[in-house]
Design a protein around this motif. Structure first.
Motif, PDB file in Angstrom:
ATOM      1  N   ALA A 220       1.026  -1.405  -0.010  1.00 33.54           N
ATOM      2  CA  ALA A 220       0.065  -0.213   0.116  1.00 33.54           C
ATOM      3  C   ALA A 220       0.906   1.269   0.100  1.00 33.54           C
ATOM      4  O   ALA A 220       0.562   2.190  -0.570  1.00 33.54           O
ATOM      5  CB  ALA A 220      -0.958   0.140   1.174  1.00 33.54           C
ATOM      6  N   THR A 221       1.929   1.377   0.695  1.00 29.45           N
ATOM      7  CA  THR A 221       2.798   2.490   0.624  1.00 29.45           C
ATOM      8  C   THR A 221       4.234   2.157   0.147  1.00 29.45           C
ATOM      9  O   THR A 221       4.728   1.094   0.264  1.00 29.45           O
ATOM     10  CB  THR A 221       3.074   2.854   2.257  1.00 29.45           C
ATOM     11  OG1 THR A 221       3.746   1.875   2.790  1.00 29.45           O
ATOM     12  CG2 THR A 221       1.885   3.270   2.786  1.00 29.45           C
ATOM     13  N   GLU A 222       4.902   3.170  -0.378  1.00 30.79           N
ATOM     14  CA  GLU A 222       6.303   2.953  -0.670  1.00 30.79           C
ATOM     15  C   GLU A 222       7.141   2.732   0.275  1.00 30.79           C
ATOM     16  O   GLU A 222       8.257   1.747   0.205  1.00 30.79           O
ATOM     17  CB  GLU A 222       6.868   4.092  -1.302  1.00 30.79           C
ATOM     18  CG  GLU A 222       8.057   4.128  -2.334  1.00 30.79           C
ATOM     19  CD  GLU A 222       8.538   5.476  -2.869  1.00 30.79           C
ATOM     20  OE1 GLU A 222       9.653   5.147  -3.909  1.00 30.79           O
ATOM     21  OE2 GLU A 222       7.810   6.438  -2.813  1.00 30.79           O
ATOM     22  N   ARG A 223       6.895   3.200   1.745  1.00 37.03           N
ATOM     23  CA  ARG A 223       7.694   2.674   2.843  1.00 37.03           C
ATOM     24  C   ARG A 223       7.700   1.414   3.080  1.00 37.03           C
ATOM     25  O   ARG A 223       8.909   0.559   3.309  1.00 37.03           O
ATOM     26  CB  ARG A 223       7.233   3.383   4.064  1.00 37.03           C
ATOM     27  CG  ARG A 223       7.922   3.114   5.081  1.00 37.03           C
ATOM     28  CD  ARG A 223       7.755   4.322   6.438  1.00 37.03           C
ATOM     29  NE  ARG A 223       8.302   3.786   7.620  1.00 37.03           N
ATOM     30  CZ  ARG A 223       9.523   3.970   7.804  1.00 37.03           C
ATOM     31  NH1 ARG A 223      10.471   4.243   7.124  1.00 37.03           N
ATOM     32  NH2 ARG A 223       9.975   3.620   9.363  1.00 37.03           N
ATOM     33  N   LYS A 224       6.567   0.600   2.998  1.00 30.97           N
ATOM     34  CA  LYS A 224       6.238  -0.867   3.115  1.00 30.97           C
ATOM     35  C   LYS A 224       7.076  -1.720   2.165  1.00 30.97           C
ATOM     36  O   LYS A 224       7.753  -2.821   2.228  1.00 30.97           O
ATOM     37  CB  LYS A 224       4.729  -1.174   3.299  1.00 30.97           C
ATOM     38  CG  LYS A 224       4.343  -0.742   4.675  1.00 30.97           C
ATOM     39  CD  LYS A 224       2.759  -1.479   4.482  1.00 30.97           C
ATOM     40  CE  LYS A 224       2.069  -0.653   5.874  1.00 30.97           C
ATOM     41  NZ  LYS A 224       0.729  -1.024   5.745  1.00 30.97           N
ATOM     42  N   CYS A 225       7.018  -1.127   1.012  1.00 29.55           N
ATOM     43  CA  CYS A 225       7.597  -1.780  -0.181  1.00 29.55           C
ATOM     44  C   CYS A 225       9.471  -1.843   0.022  1.00 29.55           C
ATOM     45  O   CYS A 225       9.914  -2.736  -0.350  1.00 29.55           O
ATOM     46  CB  CYS A 225       7.281  -1.141  -1.570  1.00 29.55           C
ATOM     47  SG  CYS A 225       8.392  -1.573  -2.843  1.00 29.55           S
ATOM     48  N   MET A 226       9.909  -0.619   0.507  1.00 26.85           N
ATOM     49  CA  MET A 226      11.239  -0.337   0.890  1.00 26.85           C
ATOM     50  C   MET A 226      11.654  -1.362   1.858  1.00 26.85           C
ATOM     51  O   MET A 226      12.672  -1.938   1.861  1.00 26.85           O
ATOM     52  CB  MET A 226      11.638   0.722   1.253  1.00 26.85           C
ATOM     53  CG  MET A 226      11.487   1.774   0.063  1.00 26.85           C
ATOM     54  SD  MET A 226      12.604   1.681  -1.235  1.00 26.85           S
ATOM     55  CE  MET A 226      14.279   1.474  -0.712  1.00 26.85           C
ATOM     56  N   VAL A 227      10.645  -1.567   3.023  1.00 30.55           N
ATOM     57  CA  VAL A 227      11.278  -2.708   3.938  1.00 30.55           C
ATOM     58  C   VAL A 227      11.239  -4.013   3.244  1.00 30.55           C
ATOM     59  O   VAL A 227      12.324  -4.650   3.569  1.00 30.55           O
ATOM     60  CB  VAL A 227       9.839  -2.351   5.073  1.00 30.55           C
ATOM     61  CG1 VAL A 227      10.147  -3.859   5.878  1.00 30.55           C
ATOM     62  CG2 VAL A 227       9.940  -1.099   5.727  1.00 30.55           C
TER      63      VAL A 227
END
Length: 71
Positions: A34-41
């Motif tokens: 849902a978010t770019e931050r979760k993708c980066m994790v």
């Protein structure tokens, strides 16, 4: 949604001058995050897994590709 993708290339030449590269797509959440931050994790987790599998030297590139969903 953001899809996690890595491009991993060995820095040791294969046949001729060609590098061996692999495009790695996330299979835990193939539809994305849902978010770019979760993708980066998730990118960080995937990169750690690559480091445990592929011997150096290698280069890792990454992206969180934005997917557009149809309504």
């Amino acid at each position: 949604m953001f899809k996690a993708i890595l491009l991993v290339c060995t820095l040791v030449n294969g046949s001729g001058d060609k590098l061996n590269c692999w495009e790695i797509h996330d299979t835990l959440s193939p539809n994305g995050y849902a978010t770019e931050r979760k993708c980066m994790v998730r990118i960080d987790e995937m990169a750690i897994a690559v480091r445990n599998i592929i011997y150096p030297p290698y280069k890792i590139q990454y992206k969180c590709e934005k997917n557009f969903e149809r309504i």
